[in-house]
Design an enzyme around this catalytic site. Structure first.
Site, PDB file in Angstrom:
ATOM      1  N   SER A 170     -33.371  18.490 -11.293  1.00 24.77           N
ATOM      2  CA  SER A 170     -32.459  19.460 -11.919  1.00 24.77           C
ATOM      3  C   SER A 170     -31.160  18.768 -12.323  1.00 24.77           C
ATOM      4  O   SER A 170     -30.097  18.991 -11.741  1.00 24.77           O
ATOM      5  CB  SER A 170     -32.184  20.612 -10.947  1.00 24.77           C
ATOM      6  OG  SER A 170     -33.367  21.280 -10.631  1.00 24.77           O
ATOM      7  N   GLY A 172     -29.153  18.968 -14.882  1.00 22.13           N
ATOM      8  CA  GLY A 172     -28.031  19.777 -15.360  1.00 22.13           C
ATOM      9  C   GLY A 172     -27.229  20.367 -14.217  1.00 22.13           C
ATOM     10  O   GLY A 172     -25.996  20.348 -14.218  1.00 22.13           O
ATOM     11  N   ASP A 173     -27.929  20.906 -13.228  1.00 21.90           N
ATOM     12  CA  ASP A 173     -27.246  21.454 -12.056  1.00 21.90           C
ATOM     13  C   ASP A 173     -26.491  20.375 -11.298  1.00 21.90           C
ATOM     14  O   ASP A 173     -25.358  20.579 -10.853  1.00 21.90           O
ATOM     15  CB  ASP A 173     -28.267  22.104 -11.112  1.00 21.90           C
ATOM     16  CG  ASP A 173     -28.731  23.463 -11.596  1.00 21.90           C
ATOM     17  OD1 ASP A 173     -27.886  24.257 -12.031  1.00 21.90           O
ATOM     18  OD2 ASP A 173     -29.941  23.726 -11.529  1.00 21.90           O
ATOM     19  N   SER A 174     -27.132  19.225 -11.129  1.00 24.46           N
ATOM     20  CA  SER A 174     -26.518  18.158 -10.330  1.00 24.46           C
ATOM     21  C   SER A 174     -25.274  17.598 -10.999  1.00 24.46           C
ATOM     22  O   SER A 174     -24.269  17.329 -10.339  1.00 24.46           O
ATOM     23  CB  SER A 174     -27.542  17.046 -10.070  1.00 24.46           C
ATOM     24  OG  SER A 174     -28.630  17.536  -9.315  1.00 24.46           O
ATOM     25  N   GLY A 177     -22.561  20.021 -10.613  1.00 27.14           N
ATOM     26  CA  GLY A 177     -22.050  19.925  -9.250  1.00 27.14           C
ATOM     27  C   GLY A 177     -21.101  18.758  -9.067  1.00 27.14           C
ATOM     28  O   GLY A 177     -20.078  18.868  -8.372  1.00 27.14           O
TER      29      GLY A 177
END
Length: 408
Positions: A170, A172-174, A177
């Site tokens: 993932s 994009g999420d990482s 973050g």
């Protein structure tokens, strides 16, 4: 590194994490890795949905354990007045609040930035959403898969004759973050340097699509300056050659990045193609990119006749950047990762009769020569509820029992 020598620069910072899934929890993980006390708020009974993602056995996935390491878990029902009162009480004791709800959710619950700032005037409020807190798409829901597409990333991943593909994590999420953690730390630093900050400077607004856009290097200026429309190029990198994955005789593949001008000449001589090393049309990267198919064919012809270890040994001796394509098993056995404490083992419940020793990726970046030790892997659901509500908020056992009875 002795325990007394461990430097965790964020010790003394307390973070309240309201996020689920990966983006906000990744930010919380990074802050926790470097010493912040991160209190993760989870919904009753099920907790963060990540607990069930890639769950092969037991009741808590290794994905959850990884993303939520070094944190404390409490169970609070944010849909109730009593639960929201607990959150507002906790805010008084925190430096940062992390959330990745759909924009407007905190406001709907009576916990928007204005309310939070009245309770804690120096609180850093870090918000992660699909498209940011403002603009025409702010209210639109979206996961990282959509953000990767809208941010320009997905269009460049895969082979040119096939539809775009997704990378296996993932990303994009990482990346969001990472930006959220960085934004939180910069706001904390600004708060420390100049004291009181207006609310607008304490709200860190991270959009998933913008996080991906920021990783796209010169995609936009190349288009606006030259009219260049980047396309998918498989295992290559646009405009850089030769750099690709090449097959070996034992069924494996290797990555070889011999695209620097001086390295290219050594590279071609090493694979027994001196005429390519001396070709005036290949002295610059521009010329090599134009003839990338020819170069990749020559390199693959050489690698196909040798096993992986032989290929890597010859190229490493010649100073040509190269490396194997690792599986999880390769990473676990790698001496470089081991030397820097990058695989750390913990006894974890994996759904068997006894806990199992499981390795988890270490803390990055390295401080003091080796990865800092992970203090704990992701907590059990509500493991620290009594500790936080009783110790930090001073709630009595009876009050805690009453709250837990409501959410059970």
């Amino acid at each position: 590194m002795n325990s007394e020598e461990i430097l965790r620069p964020l010790e003394g910072i307390r973070v309240l994490e309201l996020g689920n899934y990966i983006a906000a929890p990744t930010a919380g993980r990074l802050l926790a890795d470097f010493g912040a006390e991160v209190i993760k708020v989870e919904r009753p009974r099920t907790g963060d949905e990540l607990r069930n993602w890639r769950l092969y056995a037991g009741d808590t996935s290794m994905l959850y354990r990884t993303v939520n390491r070094n944190k404390k878990s409490i169970v609070v029902d944010l849909r109730t007045d009593a639960g929201r009162a607990v959150i507002l009480d906790l805010v008084r004791h925190c430096d940062v609040l992390l959330e990745n709800f759909r924009p407007g959710t905190l406001e709907k619950w009576g916990m928007g930035p204005e309310v939070l700032s009245e309770i804690k005037p120096d609180l850093v409020i870090t918000r992660i959403s699909a498209f940011g807190q403002t603009g025409p798409l702010a209210d639109r829901p979206g996961f990282a898969a959509v953000a990767e597409a809208v941010g320009g990333f997905r269009e460049l991943v895969g082979d040119p004759d096939r539809p775009p593909v997704r990378v296996g994590v993932s990303i994009g999420d990482s990346i969001a973050g990472l930006y959220a953690a960085f934004g939180s730390v910069t706001a904390l630093l600004q708060r420390q340097l100049i004291g009181s900050l207006p609310m607008v400077n304490r709200v860190v607004d991270v959009a998933l699509n913008e996080s991906m856009l920021s990783m796209m290097e010169s995609l936009i200026p190349d288009y606006l300056a030259y009219g260049v429309r980047r396309e998918r190029v498989g295992g290559r990198m646009e405009g850089i050659a030769p750099s690709n994955a090449y097959p070996c005789s034992d069924g494996t593949s290797v990555i070889i990045a011999g695209n620097a001008d001086a390295i290219f000449q050594r590279y071609m001589r090493t694979i027994e193609r001196p005429e390519l090393a001396d070709d005036p049309g290949l002295t610059t990267n521009h010329g090599r990119w134009d003839r990338r198919e020819e170069l990749d064919a020559a390199i693959a012809d050489w690698t196909r006749r040798r096993p992986r270890d032989e290929v890597l040994g010859i190229l490493e001796a010649a100073g040509v950047p190269c490396g194997p394509i690792y599986t999880a098993a390769d990473i676990v056995d790698d001496e470089q990762y081991r030397a820097r404490n990058m695989i750390q083992h913990f006894a974890v419940d994996v759904g068997e009769d006894e806990p199992k020793q499981v390795g988890f990726p270490g803390i990055v970046p390295v401080l003091g020569g080796r990865s800092l030790p992970i203090r704990n892997v992701g907590p059990d659901l509500g493991e620290h509820t009594r500790e936080i509500l009783g110790g930090l908020l001073g709630r009595t056992e009876a009050e805690i029992d009453e709250l837990l009875e409501v959410v059970s």
